[in-house]
Design a protein around this motif. Structure first.
Motif, PDB file in Angstrom:
ATOM      1  N   THR A   1       0.496  -9.674  -1.914  1.00  0.00           N
ATOM      2  CA  THR A   1      -0.911  -9.880  -2.232  1.00  0.00           C
ATOM      3  C   THR A   1      -1.306  -9.014  -3.411  1.00  0.00           C
ATOM      4  N   PRO A   2      -2.219  -9.535  -4.265  1.00  0.00           N
ATOM      5  CA  PRO A   2      -2.640  -8.761  -5.426  1.00  0.00           C
ATOM      6  C   PRO A   2      -3.191  -7.409  -5.024  1.00  0.00           C
ATOM      7  N   SER A   3      -2.820  -6.420  -5.772  1.00  0.00           N
ATOM      8  CA  SER A   3      -3.266  -5.075  -5.467  1.00  0.00           C
ATOM      9  C   SER A   3      -3.380  -4.280  -6.743  1.00  0.00           C
ATOM     10  N   ARG A   4      -4.333  -3.341  -6.789  1.00  0.00           N
ATOM     11  CA  ARG A   4      -4.458  -2.464  -7.929  1.00  0.00           C
ATOM     12  C   ARG A   4      -3.727  -1.145  -7.699  1.00  0.00           C
ATOM     13  N   SER A   5      -2.917  -1.103  -6.660  1.00  0.00           N
ATOM     14  CA  SER A   5      -2.163   0.103  -6.366  1.00  0.00           C
ATOM     15  C   SER A   5      -1.120   0.340  -7.446  1.00  0.00           C
ATOM     16  N   SER A   6      -0.810   1.607  -7.689  1.00  0.00           N
ATOM     17  CA  SER A   6       0.215   1.951  -8.668  1.00  0.00           C
ATOM     18  C   SER A   6       1.612   1.927  -8.051  1.00  0.00           C
ATOM     19  N   GLU A   7       1.701   1.606  -6.758  1.00  0.00           N
ATOM     20  CA  GLU A   7       2.999   1.549  -6.099  1.00  0.00           C
ATOM     21  C   GLU A   7       3.841   0.427  -6.701  1.00  0.00           C
ATOM     22  N   VAL A   8       5.110   0.718  -6.975  1.00  0.00           N
ATOM     23  CA  VAL A   8       6.005  -0.262  -7.574  1.00  0.00           C
ATOM     24  C   VAL A   8       6.840  -0.903  -6.473  1.00  0.00           C
ATOM     25  N   VAL A   9       6.726  -2.229  -6.352  1.00  0.00           N
ATOM     26  CA  VAL A   9       7.494  -2.922  -5.328  1.00  0.00           C
ATOM     27  C   VAL A   9       8.919  -3.118  -5.804  1.00  0.00           C
ATOM     28  N   SER A  10       9.828  -3.335  -4.873  1.00  0.00           N
ATOM     29  CA  SER A  10      11.251  -3.463  -5.173  1.00  0.00           C
ATOM     30  C   SER A  10      11.709  -4.900  -5.003  1.00  0.00           C
ATOM     31  N   PRO A  11      12.708  -5.351  -5.779  1.00  0.00           N
ATOM     32  CA  PRO A  11      13.285  -6.679  -5.566  1.00  0.00           C
ATOM     33  C   PRO A  11      13.861  -6.846  -4.164  1.00  0.00           C
ATOM     34  N   ASP A  12      14.124  -5.738  -3.485  1.00  0.00           N
ATOM     35  CA  ASP A  12      14.650  -5.822  -2.128  1.00  0.00           C
ATOM     36  C   ASP A  12      13.595  -6.284  -1.130  1.00  0.00           C
ATOM     37  N   THR A  13      12.320  -6.137  -1.500  1.00  0.00           N
ATOM     38  CA  THR A  13      11.254  -6.471  -0.555  1.00  0.00           C
ATOM     39  C   THR A  13      10.442  -7.694  -0.959  1.00  0.00           C
ATOM     40  N   CYS A  14      10.641  -8.208  -2.188  1.00  0.00           N
ATOM     41  CA  CYS A  14       9.932  -9.419  -2.600  1.00  0.00           C
ATOM     42  C   CYS A  14      10.719 -10.115  -3.703  1.00  0.00           C
ATOM     43  N   THR A  15      10.386 -11.362  -3.954  1.00  0.00           N
ATOM     44  CA  THR A  15      11.123 -12.145  -4.949  1.00  0.00           C
ATOM     45  C   THR A  15      10.386 -12.247  -6.274  1.00  0.00           C
ATOM     46  N   HIS A  16       9.143 -11.818  -6.333  1.00  0.00           N
ATOM     47  CA  HIS A  16       8.398 -11.887  -7.580  1.00  0.00           C
ATOM     48  C   HIS A  16       7.315 -10.811  -7.585  1.00  0.00           C
ATOM     49  N   LEU A  17       6.771 -10.584  -8.765  1.00  0.00           N
ATOM     50  CA  LEU A  17       5.705  -9.601  -8.924  1.00  0.00           C
ATOM     51  C   LEU A  17       4.378 -10.304  -9.174  1.00  0.00           C
ATOM     52  N   THR A  18       3.322  -9.801  -8.562  1.00  0.00           N
ATOM     53  CA  THR A  18       1.990 -10.236  -8.951  1.00  0.00           C
ATOM     54  C   THR A  18       1.663  -9.611 -10.306  1.00  0.00           C
ATOM     55  N   GLY A  19       0.579 -10.023 -10.898  1.00  0.00           N
ATOM     56  CA  GLY A  19       0.188  -9.444 -12.174  1.00  0.00           C
ATOM     57  C   GLY A  19       0.008  -7.943 -12.104  1.00  0.00           C
ATOM     58  N   HIS A  20      -0.702  -7.468 -11.067  1.00  0.00           N
ATOM     59  CA  HIS A  20      -0.918  -6.031 -10.919  1.00  0.00           C
ATOM     60  C   HIS A  20       0.391  -5.302 -10.638  1.00  0.00           C
ATOM     61  N   ASP A  21       1.263  -5.925  -9.833  1.00  0.00           N
ATOM     62  CA  ASP A  21       2.567  -5.316  -9.555  1.00  0.00           C
ATOM     63  C   ASP A  21       3.389  -5.181 -10.840  1.00  0.00           C
ATOM     64  N   HIS A  22       3.326  -6.215 -11.663  1.00  0.00           N
ATOM     65  CA  HIS A  22       4.090  -6.210 -12.911  1.00  0.00           C
ATOM     66  C   HIS A  22       3.638  -5.062 -13.808  1.00  0.00           C
ATOM     67  N   VAL A  23       2.329  -4.909 -13.955  1.00  0.00           N
ATOM     68  CA  VAL A  23       1.801  -3.829 -14.782  1.00  0.00           C
ATOM     69  C   VAL A  23       2.196  -2.465 -14.211  1.00  0.00           C
ATOM     70  N   ALA A  24       2.137  -2.335 -12.883  1.00  0.00           N
ATOM     71  CA  ALA A  24       2.525  -1.071 -12.257  1.00  0.00           C
ATOM     72  C   ALA A  24       4.000  -0.769 -12.516  1.00  0.00           C
ATOM     73  N   SER A  25       4.837  -1.812 -12.435  1.00  0.00           N
ATOM     74  CA  SER A  25       6.265  -1.640 -12.691  1.00  0.00           C
ATOM     75  C   SER A  25       6.505  -1.197 -14.131  1.00  0.00           C
ATOM     76  N   LEU A  26       5.804  -1.833 -15.072  1.00  0.00           N
ATOM     77  CA  LEU A  26       5.975  -1.490 -16.477  1.00  0.00           C
ATOM     78  C   LEU A  26       5.479  -0.074 -16.770  1.00  0.00           C
ATOM     79  N   THR A  27       4.356   0.285 -16.196  1.00  0.00           N
ATOM     80  CA  THR A  27       3.803   1.622 -16.411  1.00  0.00           C
ATOM     81  C   THR A  27       4.775   2.701 -15.937  1.00  0.00           C
TER      82      THR A  27
END
Length: 222
Positions: free
Chosen positions: A4-30
């Protein structure tokens, strides 16, 4: 699973999901840019090295290669050197090994897959030249083979990879490793790294009254 979309800075792992939301992507890049920030001095050093090689009396050249998206980024790098990055300056010799389709298909047809770049490095590389290899995993067999062949030929190998340690970083003379599990994030950081490298190269080349050796004369860049 769906994240689910989130503004959290937590970076999700490919082990726990198959894609990134927009906010997840930005958090990963940051988060990944933090690992690149720590390596800016390495890219500055690479820029000075390239300037020494390409403007020196021997007029060395840059070779570059990668697979998939990294192939496009390798071509981006060579275009910046043959053309220009920001300020106007003389063109420099830079060859993207993924752009010569006839050589690629001939090598792939006649030799083992690992030879795709290594054979071209052996053909074009001269002692003192520089090879830049990009691999988001750092495990591409043809990139690792090219690094080893280049060092056998006296060519300096600089690698941009994903998380280290990895085989390509180990085979290279120096490496910039991006700490991210996401391929897209690593590629995005590699693009920033390429621009930092080009900026450092230009800064060295365009320093006060540098000598730029051309075929027939020494040109002083104002």
């Amino acid at each position: 699973m769906t994240v689910t979309p989130s503004r959290s800075s937590e970076v999700v792992s490919p082990d726990t999901c198959t894609h990134l939301t927009g906010h997840d992507h930005v958090a990963s890049l940051t988060a990944a840019l933090g690992s690149l920030t720590a390596q800016v001095e390495v890219l500055d050093r690479w820029g000075r090295l390239l300037a020494d090689v390409l403007t020196g009396e021997g007029r060395g050249r840059l070779l570059a290669a990668g697979n998939g998206g990294s192939a496009a980024q390798a071509q981006h790098l060579t275009a910046e050197l043959v053309g220009r990055y920001r300020a106007d300056r003389p063109p420099f010799s830079a060859i993207c090994l993924t752009a010569e389709t006839s050589s690629l298909t001939a090598i792939a047809n006649d030799y083992a897959a690992d030879e795709l770049f290594a054979r071209q490095v052996e053909a074009h590389g001269r002692p003192g030249d520089v090879l830049v290899l990009l691999s988001t995993s750092g495990r591409s067999p043809n990139a690792v083979a090219a690094a080893r062949r280049a060092r056998d030929c006296g060519v300096t190998v600089l690698a941009m990879t994903g998380p280290g340690p990895n085989p390509l970083a180990a085979a290279a003379d120096d490496a910039v490793c991006i700490d991210s599990e996401w391929t897209a994030t690593v590629q995005e950081c590699h693009l920033v790294a390429l621009h930092l490298l080009c900026a450092a190269f230009d800064a060295a080349v365009l320093a006060e009254s540098p000598r730029v050796f051309t075929t027939n004369h020494v040109e002083v860049v104002q």
